[in-house]
Write a protein that holds these residues in place. Structure first.
Motif, short mmCIF file in Angstrom:
data_model
loop_
_atom_site.label_atom_id
_atom_site.label_comp_id
_atom_site.label_asym_id
_atom_site.label_seq_id
_atom_site.Cartn_x
_atom_site.Cartn_y
_atom_site.Cartn_z
N SER A 1 2.22 7.80 21.48
CA SER A 1 0.94 8.89 20.52
C SER A 1 0.95 8.81 19.58
N HIS A 2 2.19 9.41 19.30
CA HIS A 2 2.17 9.59 17.82
C HIS A 2 2.42 8.69 16.49
N ALA A 3 2.58 7.26 17.60
CA ALA A 3 1.99 6.21 16.09
C ALA A 3 0.32 5.99 15.94
N VAL A 4 -0.43 6.23 17.32
CA VAL A 4 -1.66 6.42 17.27
C VAL A 4 -2.33 7.07 16.03
N VAL A 5 -1.65 8.65 16.61
CA VAL A 5 -2.07 9.63 15.82
C VAL A 5 -1.39 9.72 13.87
N GLN A 6 -0.79 9.07 14.35
CA GLN A 6 -0.10 8.46 11.91
C GLN A 6 -1.15 7.90 11.54
N CYS B 1 -3.61 6.44 29.88
CA CYS B 1 -5.25 7.78 30.61
C CYS B 1 -6.65 7.55 29.79
N ALA B 2 -7.95 7.67 31.13
CA ALA B 2 -8.94 7.76 29.84
C ALA B 2 -9.31 8.56 28.78
N GLN B 3 -10.18 8.32 28.32
CA GLN B 3 -10.19 9.32 27.12
C GLN B 3 -11.43 9.99 27.27
N ASP B 4 -12.22 11.46 27.15
CA ASP B 4 -13.74 11.10 26.53
C ASP B 4 -13.76 11.19 25.69
N VAL B 5 -14.98 11.67 25.31
CA VAL B 5 -15.24 11.07 23.95
C VAL B 5 -17.01 11.65 23.49
N ARG B 6 -16.58 12.68 23.11
CA ARG B 6 -17.97 13.65 22.40
C ARG B 6 -18.08 14.45 20.98
N LYS B 7 -19.11 14.25 20.45
CA LYS B 7 -19.73 14.50 19.36
C LYS B 7 -20.10 15.90 18.57
N PHE B 8 -19.13 15.96 17.95
CA PHE B 8 -19.44 18.07 17.82
C PHE B 8 -21.62 17.85 16.57
N MET B 9 -21.77 18.77 17.31
CA MET B 9 -23.50 19.65 16.93
C MET B 9 -23.18 19.27 14.86
N PHE B 10 -24.28 18.63 14.40
CA PHE B 10 -23.89 19.45 13.14
C PHE B 10 -24.15 20.76 12.70
N ASP B 11 -23.75 21.56 11.80
CA ASP B 11 -24.23 22.60 11.11
C ASP B 11 -24.54 22.21 9.37
N PRO B 12 -25.11 22.35 9.53
CA PRO B 12 -25.84 22.54 7.69
C PRO B 12 -24.43 23.36 7.15
N GLY C 1 -5.28 17.72 26.28
CA GLY C 1 -4.95 17.33 25.23
C GLY C 1 -5.64 16.79 24.58
N GLY C 2 -6.27 16.12 23.57
CA GLY C 2 -7.81 15.99 22.58
C GLY C 2 -6.37 15.83 20.81
N MET C 3 -7.20 14.64 20.78
CA MET C 3 -7.87 14.72 19.43
C MET C 3 -9.25 14.82 18.82
N ILE C 4 -8.97 15.52 17.03
CA ILE C 4 -10.77 15.38 16.36
C ILE C 4 -10.55 14.60 15.64
N VAL C 5 -11.73 13.55 15.47
CA VAL C 5 -11.41 12.39 14.32
C VAL C 5 -13.11 13.16 13.30
N ASP C 6 -12.83 12.07 12.46
CA ASP C 6 -14.04 12.39 11.19
C ASP C 6 -13.94 10.88 11.16
N LYS D 1 -7.31 3.03 20.97
CA LYS D 1 -5.89 3.35 21.20
C LYS D 1 -5.06 4.29 22.18
N ILE D 2 -6.08 5.55 22.07
CA ILE D 2 -5.32 6.74 22.30
C ILE D 2 -5.60 6.72 23.97
N ALA D 3 -6.09 5.85 24.40
CA ALA D 3 -6.22 5.43 26.13
C ALA D 3 -5.07 4.66 26.13
N VAL D 4 -4.83 3.93 25.20
CA VAL D 4 -3.80 2.81 25.51
C VAL D 4 -2.15 3.47 25.14
#
Length: 119
Positions: A28-33, A104-115, A79-84, A97-100
């Motif tokens: 997991s640290h390798a994926v974060v890197q 474990c399975a991962q949930d993916v959710r998009k943050f709402m855009f805030d102008p 746990g989780g990770m935020i990506v842009d 990549k994180i799931a592997v």
């Protein structure tokens, strides 16, 4: 670019034998890197629920503060990770990549855009 939360539920890694946790941590640290090197990593980490030193509180809408723990009936994030990233597909690729890595399975959710906050 859109930001996505890639996360897993508390207990999702309970099936992993204790002797495998070091390997899971390295993977997991390798994926974060990799995400950092790609310039898409915003934040990530696991949440602790397993000891008395965990700082947790619930703040109600009237300002009342109650020290944890959460009621067991609530869905909790382990746990989780935020990506842009530019697309949902890119977020799904990072989630895969994180799931592997985390096994474990991962949930993916998009943050709402805030102008007022987002680029």
């Amino acid at each position: 670019m859109p930001k996505y939360l890639i996360s897993f539920e508390k207990g999702a890694m309970d099936h992993i034998p204790e002797e495998d946790f070091a390997d899971v941590g390295k993977a997991s640290h390798a994926v974060v890197q990799e995400a950092k090197d790609a310039g898409v990593f915003i934040f990530g980490g696991g949440l602790r629920y397993d000891d008395d030193d965990v700082e947790h509180a619930v703040v109600e809408i009237d300002g009342t503060i109650t020290d944890g723990p959460f009621p067991e009936s609530k869905e909790l994030i382990g746990g989780g990770m935020i990506v842009d990233v530019p697309t949902r597909e890119a977020a799904l690729e990072w989630a895969a990549k994180i799931a592997v890595a985390c096994r474990c399975a991962q949930d993916v959710r998009k943050f709402m855009f805030d102008p007022e906050q987002d680029d």
